[in-house]
Scaffold this active site. Sequence first.
Site, PDB file in Angstrom:
ATOM      1  N   CYS A 186     -29.624  12.860   7.954  1.00 29.10           N
ATOM      2  CA  CYS A 186     -30.105  12.199   9.173  1.00 29.10           C
ATOM      3  C   CYS A 186     -29.856  13.061  10.398  1.00 29.10           C
ATOM      4  O   CYS A 186     -30.649  13.067  11.333  1.00 29.10           O
ATOM      5  CB  CYS A 186     -29.388  10.864   9.335  1.00 29.10           C
ATOM      6  SG  CYS A 186     -27.594  11.024   9.506  1.00 29.10           S
TER       7      CYS A 186
ATOM      8  N   ASN B  60     -36.297   6.368  13.603  1.00 30.88           N
ATOM      9  CA  ASN B  60     -35.466   6.595  12.431  1.00 30.88           C
ATOM     10  C   ASN B  60     -36.160   7.595  11.496  1.00 30.88           C
ATOM     11  O   ASN B  60     -37.298   8.021  11.760  1.00 30.88           O
ATOM     12  CB  ASN B  60     -35.213   5.250  11.721  1.00 30.88           C
ATOM     13  CG  ASN B  60     -33.968   5.271  10.847  1.00 30.88           C
ATOM     14  OD1 ASN B  60     -33.383   6.332  10.608  1.00 30.88           O
ATOM     15  ND2 ASN B  60     -33.563   4.111  10.360  1.00 30.88           N
TER      16      ASN B  60
ATOM     17  N   GLN C 219     -36.343  11.121   5.363  1.00 31.83           N
ATOM     18  CA  GLN C 219     -35.311  12.018   4.836  1.00 31.83           C
ATOM     19  C   GLN C 219     -35.162  11.889   3.325  1.00 31.83           C
ATOM     20  O   GLN C 219     -34.571  12.758   2.698  1.00 31.83           O
ATOM     21  CB  GLN C 219     -33.977  11.777   5.534  1.00 31.83           C
ATOM     22  CG  GLN C 219     -33.301  10.461   5.209  1.00 31.83           C
ATOM     23  CD  GLN C 219     -32.037  10.234   6.050  1.00 31.83           C
ATOM     24  OE1 GLN C 219     -32.105   9.796   7.181  1.00 31.83           O
ATOM     25  NE2 GLN C 219     -30.873  10.548   5.485  1.00 31.83           N
TER      26      GLN C 219
ATOM     27  N   HIS D 269     -24.655   7.090  10.911  1.00 32.60           N
ATOM     28  CA  HIS D 269     -26.054   7.489  10.843  1.00 32.60           C
ATOM     29  C   HIS D 269     -26.445   8.158  12.161  1.00 32.60           C
ATOM     30  O   HIS D 269     -25.723   8.057  13.150  1.00 32.60           O
ATOM     31  CB  HIS D 269     -26.899   6.235  10.569  1.00 32.60           C
ATOM     32  CG  HIS D 269     -28.332   6.499  10.246  1.00 32.60           C
ATOM     33  ND1 HIS D 269     -28.737   7.498   9.390  1.00 32.60           N
ATOM     34  CD2 HIS D 269     -29.473   5.883  10.673  1.00 32.60           C
ATOM     35  CE1 HIS D 269     -30.066   7.471   9.309  1.00 32.60           C
ATOM     36  NE2 HIS D 269     -30.531   6.512  10.083  1.00 32.60           N
TER      37      HIS D 269
END
Length: 339
Positions: free
Chosen positions: A148, A303, A142, A282
């Site tokens: 996110c 992630n 990102q 997150h």
Amino acid sequence: MASVIFLILAILSCSRTSGATSRGGGLFEASAVEKHEQWMSRFHRVYSHDAEKASRFEIFKKNLKFVESFNMNTNKTYKLDVNKFSDLTDEEFQARYMGLLVPEGKTRTSQETVSFRYENVSETGESMDWRQKGAVTAVKNQGHCGCCWAFSAVAAVEGIMKIAKGELVSLSEQQLVDCNRENKGCGGGIMWKAFNYIINNQGITTEDSYPYQASQQTCDSTHSIAATISAYETVPQNDEEALLKAVSQQPVSVAIDGSGAAFKHYSGGIFEDEDCGTHLTHAVTIVGYGTSEEGIKYWLLKNSWGEQWGEDGYMRIKRDVDAPEGACGLAKLAFYPLA
Ligand SMILES: *[C@@H]1O[C@H](CO)[C@@H](O)[C@H](O)[C@H]1NC(C)=O
Ligand SMILES: *[C@@H]1O[C@H](CO)[C@@H](O)[C@H](O)[C@H]1NC(C)=O
């Protein structure tokens, strides 16, 4: 050469001012200077002036100390390492690399009364890894943009598209950043609003045709649709058993507290942080689960911080913890899209 001089100066200035510091502290300072230089070249970090370098070094040193003293504790199931975030304060890190915004007083969505379609799933098996089923695209990054939420949502849509249609296609986070006005681009957002956008827009385009820019741009609505979803559902809250049923069927978008210093510097093993809260900051995507060789149950998280973070961009985090919210609150707010 410059780094050698800097190192010597640092040792000198340190020994001059270190009347109160221990010898060990001085050695740490010297090796921290060296490690900062190595770190700068490894992560291609360039500071615009000496004052910035000096202040970034202080932050780096604090993070280095945290990582090194953590790793000295052999009783931990995971390791930390300095990484590209190591010259950022926790506040800067949170502002730049997360971006979950849970609407005020709305931890539940309007779909909460809809039945949980996986409630009767009985065969979840010992383990699942959606990567092995070809339902997970490469780890993305990102960058310096708090979106996110877009990466978390897109990974779940990519997963269900592969499962339902048989084809894995990398989809566009940028379209969500630019066009999903219910969310706030790099300023944050939440996954269910991203799913609603995709439903209302009658689809989302590919990463290739609408590539990621790491900043909000003008919405370009001319791209052709590559994937559609019909709806999304919410996993019953604070229920890791329900989450297991859902993840056994498809990758699931989850909110998590990723703001801790240990989370930031995670480099491998099974994460379990006593300091981790349940304040959701997150968003990631759960793409599997299993049990380690040591017998510790874990969730597999994808992630969006690039492949250099964690285990090639992934984290294994403890599953079936005592708290109903799950480790770092991961069972509080989870969603999955439907084909
Ligand atoms: C190390 O781990 C064991 C097993 O989890 C635990 O019982 C023990 O208290 C831990 N020791 C320390 C010093 O944390
Ligand atoms: C699960 O099973 C119960 C009992 O048979 C049934 O009433 C319920 O509708 C089922 N749920 C789903 C989502 O199929």
